[in-house]
Design an enzyme around this catalytic site. Structure first.
Site, PDB file in Angstrom:
ATOM      1  N   ASP A   1       2.076   4.859 -12.559  1.00  0.00           N
ATOM      2  CA  ASP A   1       0.955   4.577 -11.816  1.00  0.00           C
ATOM      3  C   ASP A   1      -0.251   5.147 -12.041  1.00  0.00           C
ATOM      4  O   ASP A   1      -0.202   6.198 -12.531  1.00  0.00           O
ATOM      5  CB  ASP A   1       1.577   4.528 -10.367  1.00  0.00           C
ATOM      6  CG  ASP A   1       0.539   4.080  -9.420  1.00  0.00           C
ATOM      7  OD1 ASP A   1       0.446   2.942  -9.721  1.00  0.00           O
ATOM      8  OD2 ASP A   1       0.490   4.907  -8.532  1.00  0.00           O
ATOM      9  N   LEU A   2      -1.400   4.676 -11.643  1.00  0.00           N
ATOM     10  CA  LEU A   2      -2.701   5.201 -12.010  1.00  0.00           C
ATOM     11  C   LEU A   2      -3.414   5.734 -10.549  1.00  0.00           C
ATOM     12  O   LEU A   2      -3.396   6.996 -10.710  1.00  0.00           O
ATOM     13  CB  LEU A   2      -3.740   4.177 -12.248  1.00  0.00           C
ATOM     14  CG  LEU A   2      -5.183   4.463 -12.600  1.00  0.00           C
ATOM     15  CD1 LEU A   2      -5.168   5.544 -13.489  1.00  0.00           C
ATOM     16  CD2 LEU A   2      -5.840   3.436 -12.888  1.00  0.00           C
ATOM     17  N   ASP A   3      -3.439   5.275  -9.680  1.00  0.00           N
ATOM     18  CA  ASP A   3      -3.916   5.586  -8.346  1.00  0.00           C
ATOM     19  C   ASP A   3      -3.058   6.711  -7.610  1.00  0.00           C
ATOM     20  O   ASP A   3      -1.858   6.123  -7.391  1.00  0.00           O
ATOM     21  CB  ASP A   3      -4.373   4.497  -7.481  1.00  0.00           C
ATOM     22  CG  ASP A   3      -5.481   3.505  -7.944  1.00  0.00           C
ATOM     23  OD1 ASP A   3      -6.685   4.032  -8.082  1.00  0.00           O
ATOM     24  OD2 ASP A   3      -5.138   2.522  -8.420  1.00  0.00           O
TER      25      ASP A   3
ATOM     26  N   THR B   1      -7.903   8.242  -6.671  1.00  0.00           N
ATOM     27  CA  THR B   1      -8.861   7.382  -6.380  1.00  0.00           C
ATOM     28  C   THR B   1      -8.604   6.692  -4.821  1.00  0.00           C
ATOM     29  O   THR B   1      -9.351   5.959  -4.285  1.00  0.00           O
ATOM     30  CB  THR B   1      -8.873   5.907  -6.935  1.00  0.00           C
ATOM     31  OG1 THR B   1      -7.404   5.653  -7.376  1.00  0.00           O
ATOM     32  CG2 THR B   1      -9.358   6.174  -8.467  1.00  0.00           C
TER      33      THR B   1
ATOM     34  N   LYS C   1      -1.464   2.289  -0.034  1.00  0.00           N
ATOM     35  CA  LYS C   1      -1.210   2.848  -1.309  1.00  0.00           C
ATOM     36  C   LYS C   1      -0.206   1.982  -2.154  1.00  0.00           C
ATOM     37  O   LYS C   1       0.835   1.498  -1.582  1.00  0.00           O
ATOM     38  CB  LYS C   1      -0.812   4.206  -1.332  1.00  0.00           C
ATOM     39  CG  LYS C   1      -1.880   5.210  -0.925  1.00  0.00           C
ATOM     40  CD  LYS C   1      -1.386   6.652  -0.918  1.00  0.00           C
ATOM     41  CE  LYS C   1      -2.438   7.798  -0.620  1.00  0.00           C
ATOM     42  NZ  LYS C   1      -1.917   8.803  -0.324  1.00  0.00           N
ATOM     43  N   GLY C   2      -0.703   1.518  -3.092  1.00  0.00           N
ATOM     44  CA  GLY C   2       0.058   0.715  -4.129  1.00  0.00           C
ATOM     45  C   GLY C   2       0.130  -0.856  -3.905  1.00  0.00           C
ATOM     46  O   GLY C   2       0.665  -1.847  -4.242  1.00  0.00           O
TER      47      GLY C   2
ATOM     48  N   ARG D   1      -5.396  -5.645  -3.438  1.00  0.00           N
ATOM     49  CA  ARG D   1      -6.695  -5.452  -2.497  1.00  0.00           C
ATOM     50  C   ARG D   1      -6.637  -6.531  -1.346  1.00  0.00           C
ATOM     51  O   ARG D   1      -6.846  -6.360  -0.192  1.00  0.00           O
ATOM     52  CB  ARG D   1      -7.767  -6.104  -3.495  1.00  0.00           C
ATOM     53  CG  ARG D   1      -9.172  -5.759  -2.874  1.00  0.00           C
ATOM     54  CD  ARG D   1     -10.278  -6.346  -3.755  1.00  0.00           C
ATOM     55  NE  ARG D   1      -9.909  -5.663  -5.155  1.00  0.00           N
ATOM     56  CZ  ARG D   1     -10.736  -6.205  -6.354  1.00  0.00           C
ATOM     57  NH1 ARG D   1     -11.609  -6.904  -6.207  1.00  0.00           N
ATOM     58  NH2 ARG D   1     -10.602  -5.532  -7.392  1.00  0.00           N
TER      59      ARG D   1
ATOM     60  N   SER E   1      -0.103  -0.609 -12.824  1.00  0.00           N
ATOM     61  CA  SER E   1      -0.927  -0.364 -11.808  1.00  0.00           C
ATOM     62  C   SER E   1      -1.325  -1.719 -11.167  1.00  0.00           C
ATOM     63  O   SER E   1      -1.628  -2.544 -11.898  1.00  0.00           O
ATOM     64  CB  SER E   1      -2.468   0.428 -12.101  1.00  0.00           C
ATOM     65  OG  SER E   1      -3.192   0.375 -10.952  1.00  0.00           O
ATOM     66  N   ALA E   2      -1.601  -1.656  -9.773  1.00  0.00           N
ATOM     67  CA  ALA E   2      -1.887  -2.927  -9.268  1.00  0.00           C
ATOM     68  C   ALA E   2      -3.287  -3.192  -9.296  1.00  0.00           C
ATOM     69  O   ALA E   2      -3.923  -4.447  -8.965  1.00  0.00           O
ATOM     70  CB  ALA E   2      -1.567  -2.944  -7.622  1.00  0.00           C
ATOM     71  N   SER E   3      -4.275  -2.042  -9.741  1.00  0.00           N
ATOM     72  CA  SER E   3      -5.530  -2.057  -9.551  1.00  0.00           C
ATOM     73  C   SER E   3      -6.084  -2.990 -10.832  1.00  0.00           C
ATOM     74  O   SER E   3      -6.044  -2.750 -11.816  1.00  0.00           O
ATOM     75  CB  SER E   3      -6.300  -0.756  -9.608  1.00  0.00           C
ATOM     76  OG  SER E   3      -7.747  -1.048  -9.663  1.00  0.00           O
TER      77      SER E   3
ATOM     78  N   LYS F   1       3.636  -5.099  -6.183  1.00  0.00           N
ATOM     79  CA  LYS F   1       4.920  -4.037  -5.894  1.00  0.00           C
ATOM     80  C   LYS F   1       5.152  -4.378  -4.467  1.00  0.00           C
ATOM     81  O   LYS F   1       4.315  -4.593  -3.567  1.00  0.00           O
ATOM     82  CB  LYS F   1       4.356  -2.624  -6.282  1.00  0.00           C
ATOM     83  CG  LYS F   1       3.712  -2.462  -7.438  1.00  0.00           C
ATOM     84  CD  LYS F   1       3.406  -1.017  -7.550  1.00  0.00           C
ATOM     85  CE  LYS F   1       2.668  -0.614  -9.010  1.00  0.00           C
ATOM     86  NZ  LYS F   1       1.839   0.603  -9.290  1.00  0.00           N
TER      87      LYS F   1
ATOM     88  N   GLU G   1       5.573   7.305  -9.862  1.00  0.00           N
ATOM     89  CA  GLU G   1       4.977   6.514  -8.770  1.00  0.00           C
ATOM     90  C   GLU G   1       4.690   7.534  -7.530  1.00  0.00           C
ATOM     91  O   GLU G   1       5.298   8.449  -7.168  1.00  0.00           O
ATOM     92  CB  GLU G   1       5.834   5.393  -8.298  1.00  0.00           C
ATOM     93  CG  GLU G   1       5.465   4.084  -8.643  1.00  0.00           C
ATOM     94  CD  GLU G   1       4.120   3.682  -7.954  1.00  0.00           C
ATOM     95  OE1 GLU G   1       3.734   4.205  -6.944  1.00  0.00           O
ATOM     96  OE2 GLU G   1       3.557   2.594  -8.593  1.00  0.00           O
ATOM     97  N   ASP G   2       3.366   7.428  -6.788  1.00  0.00           N
ATOM     98  CA  ASP G   2       3.218   7.877  -5.561  1.00  0.00           C
ATOM     99  C   ASP G   2       3.289   7.031  -4.294  1.00  0.00           C
ATOM    100  O   ASP G   2       3.084   7.685  -2.989  1.00  0.00           O
ATOM    101  CB  ASP G   2       1.776   8.519  -5.574  1.00  0.00           C
ATOM    102  CG  ASP G   2       0.623   7.171  -5.347  1.00  0.00           C
ATOM    103  OD1 ASP G   2       0.818   6.318  -5.738  1.00  0.00           O
ATOM    104  OD2 ASP G   2      -0.157   7.591  -4.617  1.00  0.00           O
TER     105      ASP G   2
END
Ligand code: G6P
Ligand code: MG
Length: 218
Positions: free
Chosen positions: A9-11, A17, A45-46, A49, A114-116, A145, A169-170
């Site tokens: 995962d990114l963020d 971020t 988180k995750g 938008r 990532s979802a971003s 997710k 994952e966070d």
């Protein structure tokens, strides 16, 4: 189940971020006179938008029509992009680059999941745009997710079966997505939030190839 790929995962895993998402959402919440706290930010988180905006509106008990929601989500993103456009490689979370390099040297494939929709900009800003073997992000994924789609797509891009992938994952929704994909999941962060993960570590600085291989055998 030999580990052939790691999907990150990114963020909150590679870069922090969440603080920029919070600042931008807070600005919008203030504008809409909604009391939005850092504690509430955990729930975003995750989450995509639009789903994030829906959570904020629910907190404030505010109902808006779809076109206004689109307008506000775009406005928030303009502010968010303003923050992330100023990110530098110094904002890569400790241990990330070292661990990913170690994996690559060992022949293990690495991908982002990532979802971003801002993934390309973020990885460019921090100088990681040529690092990953595959990038599955909010621009190619339809189902957010905890749907496993993002990780299944990443595995397909890599040509690796889900059972040979490990996800980092966070977010609680992300841990569920990884498990729903039939992958092992390493939670990055707090035990309370990530209890379903196979193991939990505080950050990628606590990970190395040796530790990963032990999980493989467990
Ligand atoms: C990540 C973050 C979420 C964010 C989502 C969409 O999953 O953890 O907080 O809402 O991406 O990000 P975007 O950059 O497309 O608005
Ligand atoms: Mg995250």
């Amino acid at each position: 189940m030999p580990i052939k790929a790691c999907i990150f995962d990114l963020d909150g895993v590679i870069v922090d971020t969440a603080k920029y998402h919070f600042l931008a959402w807070k600005r919008l919440a203030d504008m809409l006179k909604i009391n939005f706290t850092e504690n509430d930010n955990e729930r975003l988180k995750g989450v995509s938008r639009m789903a994030s905006l829906n959570i904020i509106l629910e907190i404030g008990n505010v109902t808006l029509d779809e076109s206004l929601k689109e307008k506000y989500a775009t406005l928030k993103n303009t502010w968010y992009v303003d923050y992330i456009s100023r990110m530098t490689p110094a904002e890569i979370l400790p241990g990330s680059l070292e661990f990913i390099t170690e994996l690559k040297n060992a022949g293990i494939k690495v991908a982002l999941g990532s979802a971003s929709k801002n993934t390309p900009l973020i990885i460019k800003q921090v100088g990681m745009d040529n690092l990953f073997d595959a990038v599955a992000d909010g621009n190619v994924v339809r189902n957010a997710k905890p749907d496993p789609e993002v990780f299944i797509i990443a595995a397909k891009m890599l040509g690796v079966l889900p059972e040979n992938c490990v996800v980092f994952e966070d977010a609680a929704a992300g841990v569920e997505a990884a498990l729903n994909a039939g992958m092992l999941c390493i939670g990055i962060g707090s035990k309370q939030i990530l209890k379903k993960a196979n193991i939990i570590v505080s950050g990628l600085d606590k990970m190395n190839l040796k530790r990963l291989m032990k999980i493989d055998k467990a």
